[in-house]
Motif scaffolding. Structure first.
Motif, PDB file in Angstrom:
ATOM      1  N   CYS A  73       7.915  10.681   4.307  1.00  0.00           N
ATOM      2  CA  CYS A  73       6.732  10.755   5.182  1.00  0.00           C
ATOM      3  C   CYS A  73       5.973   9.439   5.242  1.00  0.00           C
ATOM      4  O   CYS A  73       5.069   9.284   6.065  1.00  0.00           O
ATOM      5  N   LEU A  74       6.290   8.494   4.364  1.00  0.00           N
ATOM      6  CA  LEU A  74       5.546   7.244   4.265  1.00  0.00           C
ATOM      7  C   LEU A  74       6.216   6.147   5.088  1.00  0.00           C
ATOM      8  O   LEU A  74       7.416   5.897   4.953  1.00  0.00           O
ATOM      9  N   VAL A  75       5.426   5.497   5.942  1.00  0.00           N
ATOM     10  CA  VAL A  75       5.941   4.456   6.834  1.00  0.00           C
ATOM     11  C   VAL A  75       5.014   3.245   6.756  1.00  0.00           C
ATOM     12  O   VAL A  75       3.793   3.391   6.728  1.00  0.00           O
ATOM     13  N   SER A  76       5.589   2.046   6.721  1.00  0.00           N
ATOM     14  CA  SER A  76       4.781   0.818   6.727  1.00  0.00           C
ATOM     15  C   SER A  76       5.141  -0.024   7.955  1.00  0.00           C
ATOM     16  O   SER A  76       6.311  -0.086   8.360  1.00  0.00           O
ATOM     17  N   GLU A  77       4.124  -0.651   8.519  1.00  0.00           N
ATOM     18  CA  GLU A  77       4.306  -1.503   9.694  1.00  0.00           C
ATOM     19  C   GLU A  77       3.416  -2.741   9.562  1.00  0.00           C
ATOM     20  O   GLU A  77       2.300  -2.648   9.049  1.00  0.00           O
ATOM     21  N   VAL A 132       0.836  -1.204   0.000  1.00  0.00           N
ATOM     22  CA  VAL A 132       0.000   0.000   0.000  1.00  0.00           C
ATOM     23  C   VAL A 132       0.874   1.258   0.000  1.00  0.00           C
ATOM     24  O   VAL A 132       0.603   2.218  -0.723  1.00  0.00           O
ATOM     25  N   VAL A 133       1.935   1.256   0.790  1.00  0.00           N
ATOM     26  CA  VAL A 133       2.856   2.398   0.822  1.00  0.00           C
ATOM     27  C   VAL A 133       3.483   2.629  -0.546  1.00  0.00           C
ATOM     28  O   VAL A 133       3.577   3.764  -1.027  1.00  0.00           O
ATOM     29  N   ILE A 134       3.914   1.549  -1.188  1.00  0.00           N
ATOM     30  CA  ILE A 134       4.537   1.676  -2.509  1.00  0.00           C
ATOM     31  C   ILE A 134       3.552   2.277  -3.510  1.00  0.00           C
ATOM     32  O   ILE A 134       3.911   3.145  -4.311  1.00  0.00           O
ATOM     33  N   TYR A 135       2.319   1.825  -3.453  1.00  0.00           N
ATOM     34  CA  TYR A 135       1.309   2.356  -4.385  1.00  0.00           C
ATOM     35  C   TYR A 135       1.106   3.855  -4.170  1.00  0.00           C
ATOM     36  O   TYR A 135       1.074   4.623  -5.131  1.00  0.00           O
ATOM     37  N   ILE A 136       0.974   4.264  -2.914  1.00  0.00           N
ATOM     38  CA  ILE A 136       0.771   5.691  -2.625  1.00  0.00           C
ATOM     39  C   ILE A 136       1.988   6.502  -3.055  1.00  0.00           C
ATOM     40  O   ILE A 136       1.849   7.600  -3.610  1.00  0.00           O
ATOM     41  N   GLN A 137       3.173   5.978  -2.817  1.00  0.00           N
ATOM     42  CA  GLN A 137       4.388   6.695  -3.216  1.00  0.00           C
ATOM     43  C   GLN A 137       4.433   6.891  -4.732  1.00  0.00           C
ATOM     44  O   GLN A 137       4.863   7.942  -5.218  1.00  0.00           O
ATOM     45  N   GLN A 138       3.987   5.903  -5.474  1.00  0.00           N
ATOM     46  CA  GLN A 138       4.034   5.966  -6.940  1.00  0.00           C
ATOM     47  C   GLN A 138       2.907   6.800  -7.543  1.00  0.00           C
ATOM     48  O   GLN A 138       2.989   7.203  -8.699  1.00  0.00           O
ATOM     49  N   HIS A 139       1.864   7.062  -6.767  1.00  0.00           N
ATOM     50  CA  HIS A 139       0.692   7.740  -7.324  1.00  0.00           C
ATOM     51  C   HIS A 139       0.318   9.009  -6.569  1.00  0.00           C
ATOM     52  O   HIS A 139      -0.815   9.492  -6.706  1.00  0.00           O
TER      53      HIS A 139
END
Length: 262
Positions: free
Chosen positions: A208-212, A194-201
């Motif tokens: 600012c993006l963190v995944s846990e 989900v983080v990767i998708y938001i970063q790409q779009h």
């Protein structure tokens, strides 16, 4: 018998006299330039007439230029206060909250997506069925419009965001070491995707993006029934706004803050 005065040769003395005169003239010239830089109109006339008694000097020329920055509030050149900067961030966060709520209503996502706000943070919970199927961490194509909408809304307030934290949760996958590994891995992979998708779009800064991934260890319901386990299988998004006071304390004051963020 008359004595003749012995000549000592005045070449050196004459050279020193000439050098001293030149230095004196230069000093007078620079003093004159300095005095003219702050001269009044009467003194200007006196200087001109000292060179030519018949001259009637024109008034001193005035130099027109662009006015400097005004100290009035709201005009260009006035640094915003810490309160004004924080107010702008708070307004962006409130606008984001309202936009997400409207998005949920328009897309009929009330059963799959919940939104709340507390302490300057926005909390979004997505059920597993929105993004993933079964034990997979691959984002469903049907989820793209939802993620695209969220990414667009985040982009609109990107400069006011401090952090967007994505958390993956699962239900109990099974007992034993293999179950624990699968649980943790699946939760982490879902959050990361989900983080990767938001970063790409989106325009949200990657920093600012963190995944846990929490696996089964932060449930919102018991795992006794299929309905409870469905509640625990979820993705949560925690959106934090910037704390201007804390940032300026780290960066050395408001002027330094403005330089670093401009």
């Amino acid at each position: 018998m008359a004595l003749k005065k012995k000549s000592s040769g005045g070449g050196g003395a004459n050279w020193m006299d000439t050098y001293g005169d030149m230095v004196t003239l230069l000093l007078c010239f620079f003093v004159l330039l300095y005095s003219m830089s702050t001269i009044s109109e009467d003194n200007w006339k006196a200087i001109v007439q000292s060179f030519n008694p018949n001259a009637i000097p024109d008034p001193m020329p005035t130099i027109e230029g662009t006015p400097g920055p005004s100290a009035d509030d709201g005009e260009q050149g006035v640094a915003p206060t810490m309160e004004e900067l924080q107010e702008e961030v708070d307004q962006d966060m409130q606008s984001l909250m309202e936009a997400i709520q409207e998005f949920v209503q328009q897309q009929n996502l009330q059963d799959a997506m919940t939104v709340s706000q507390d302490g300057g943070k926005i909390f979004i919970t997505f059920s597993q069925s929105v993004f993933f199927s079964g034990d997979s961490s691959v984002i469903l194509k049907e989820a793209y419009p939802v993620l695209d909408g969220v990414s667009e809304m985040l982009s609109s307030v990107a400069s006011s965001l401090d952090e967007v934290r994505i958390q993956g949760h699962t239900a109990r996958a099974g007992s034993g070491p293999n179950g624990v590994i699968k649980d943790r891995t699946l939760a982490s992979e879902r959050a990361t995707n989900v983080v990767i998708y938001i970063q790409q779009h989106s325009d949200v800064p990657p920093s600012c993006l963190v995944s846990e991934g929490f696996g089964e260890w932060r449930p919102v319901a018991a795992n006794a029934t299929a309905e409870d386990r469905a509640k625990n299988r979820r993705v949560e998004m925690i959106i934090s706004g910037r704390d201007i006071e804390a940032e300026m304390a780290e960066q050395g004051g408001i002027q330094q803050y403005i330089v670093m963020t401009s």
